[in-house]
Scaffold this active site. Structure first.
Site, PDB file in Angstrom:
ATOM      1  N   ASP A  54       0.847  -1.211   0.000  1.00 26.92           N
ATOM      2  CA  ASP A  54       0.000   0.000   0.000  1.00 26.92           C
ATOM      3  C   ASP A  54       0.873   1.248   0.000  1.00 26.92           C
ATOM      4  O   ASP A  54       2.085   1.165   0.177  1.00 26.92           O
ATOM      5  CB  ASP A  54      -0.888   0.008   1.253  1.00 26.92           C
ATOM      6  N   ASP A  68       0.534   3.586   2.320  1.00 27.76           N
ATOM      7  CA  ASP A  68       0.286   4.134   3.653  1.00 27.76           C
ATOM      8  C   ASP A  68      -0.866   5.153   3.566  1.00 27.76           C
ATOM      9  O   ASP A  68      -1.914   4.792   3.054  1.00 27.76           O
ATOM     10  CB  ASP A  68       1.582   4.710   4.249  1.00 27.76           C
TER      11      ASP A  68
HETATM   12  N1  LIG Z   1       1.141   1.255   5.776  1.00 31.75           N
HETATM   13  C1  LIG Z   1       1.616   0.386   6.660  1.00 31.75           C
HETATM   14  N2  LIG Z   1       2.047   0.816   7.874  1.00 31.75           N
HETATM   15  C2  LIG Z   1       2.536  -0.077   8.768  1.00 31.75           C
HETATM   16  N3  LIG Z   1       2.603  -1.387   8.558  1.00 31.75           N
HETATM   17  C3  LIG Z   1       2.190  -1.854   7.379  1.00 31.75           C
HETATM   18  N4  LIG Z   1       2.160  -3.098   6.888  1.00 31.75           N
HETATM   19  C4  LIG Z   1       1.648  -3.026   5.648  1.00 31.75           C
HETATM   20  N5  LIG Z   1       1.347  -1.760   5.315  1.00 31.75           N
HETATM   21  C5  LIG Z   1       1.679  -0.999   6.389  1.00 31.75           C
END
Ligand SMILES: Nc1ncnc2[nH]cnc12
Ligand SMILES: CSC[C@H]1O[C@H](OP(=O)(O)O)[C@H](O)[C@@H]1O
Length: 290
Positions: A208, A210
């Site tokens: 992703d 974030d």
């Molecule tokens: N955006 C994110 N922040 C923290 N841990 C994660 N694991 C997968 N995506 C994450």
């Protein structure tokens, strides 16, 4: 020394396939029970040990993962080369969901975890200036490229406490610091692997953006799980390719991983606590006067 490849699987990676003589073995350590039983067997003639970091069924939070027991269990099983697989968020446009990044630096923002095997009566300080093994990381890069995914070699992983994801201000701060990816489990795992003198590398599976990206929704678990599940087979292919790349006896590591404790112990030999020495026998026995 016999080479044994350990793998700690993260979110979405709860087993590996194709092990000959596969068996889930229960391991106990002086630091408690690891996250789950360990799947052992051989692949291409190389002994393997796989541990799901959150346990099968994903029962441990990033804070309650028994990091010390996990590393101690790997050490007890004779692991020499430890590969961590972790789902992470991307902090940079160029690192897209679905890509893999081979981590070479960390910023440790975790604060509620046991971070060392040492303690009162047996004090030790290792260097984590270069927290991963360059030889093992290079093998992971090569293995990852063979799976067809886009691979980024090197990058900084911010380890946050979680379990909540970051605020937008935090995400922007980490971007400003120049960090590349964010996750919740990379530390203290890497520090403990160094104390245990294991060669350690981290394969970060980007799931992703974030919450900083103006054109993407803020991360949620459904998104992480969907991308992690799509990539899990690539992660398993990567692991399957490792024995052929690492074949041969494990030698003293040129990066120094296998000698991290050479000058690390501060406590004078006659001041060392007997119980602590016993507790640290598997981790630090090489340098303790046992
Ligand atoms: N955006 C994110 N922040 C923290 N841990 C994660 N694991 C997968 N995506 C994450
Ligand atoms: C399921 S989203 C957050 C969760 O996923 C990552 O775990 P892992 O590093 O074990 O793959 C992240 O660090 C969080 O623990």
């Amino acid at each position: 020394m016999e080479r044994v490849i350990g793998v700690i699987g993260g979110s979405g990676v709860y087993q590996i396939d194709g092990l000959e003589g596969a068996e889930w073995v229960t391991v106990d350590t002086p630091f408690g029970a690891p996250s789950d039983a360990v799947l052992t067997g051989t692949l291409d003639g190389v002994r393997m040990a796989f541990l799901p970091r959150h346990g099968r069924g994903h029962v441990h939070t990033p804070t309650t993962v028994p990091y010390r027991a996990n590393i101690a269990a790997m050490k007890q099983l004779g692991v020499t080369d430890l590969v961590a697989v972790s789902a992470v968020g991307s902090l940079k446009e160029a690192y897209a969901p679905g890509d893999f990044l081979i981590v070479d630096q960390y910023i440790d923002r975790t604060f509620a975890r046991e971070k060392t095997f040492f303690g009162p009566g047996l004090v030790g300080h290792v260097s984590v200036a270069h927290p991963v093994c360059s030889r093992l990381s290079a093998a992971c890069t090569q293995a990852a490229r063979g799976t067809g995914v886009t691979v980024h070699e090197g990058g900084t992983y911010v380890a946050m406490e979680g379990p909540q994801f970051s605020t937008k201000a935090e995400s922007e701060l980490y971007r400003h610091w120049g960090a590349d990816v964010i996750g919740m489990t990379g530390m203290p795992e890497a520090k403990l692997a160094r104390e245990a003198e294991l060669c350690y590398a981290c394969v970060a599976m980007i799931t992703d953006y974030d919450c900083w990206h103006p054109e993407h929704d803020a991360v949620d678990v459904a998104q992480v799980v969907a991308v992690a599940q799509k990539n899990a087979s690539k992660a398993r292919d990567l692991v399957t390719a490792l024995p052929a790349l690492l074949k041969g006896e494990a030698e003293a590591c040129a990066s120094g991983c296998t000698h991290a404790l050479d000058s690390a112990i501060m406590t004078a030999p006659d001041g060392r606590d007997a119980q602590m020495k016993e507790k640290l026998k598997t981790i630090a026995g090489r340098v303790l006067d046992l």
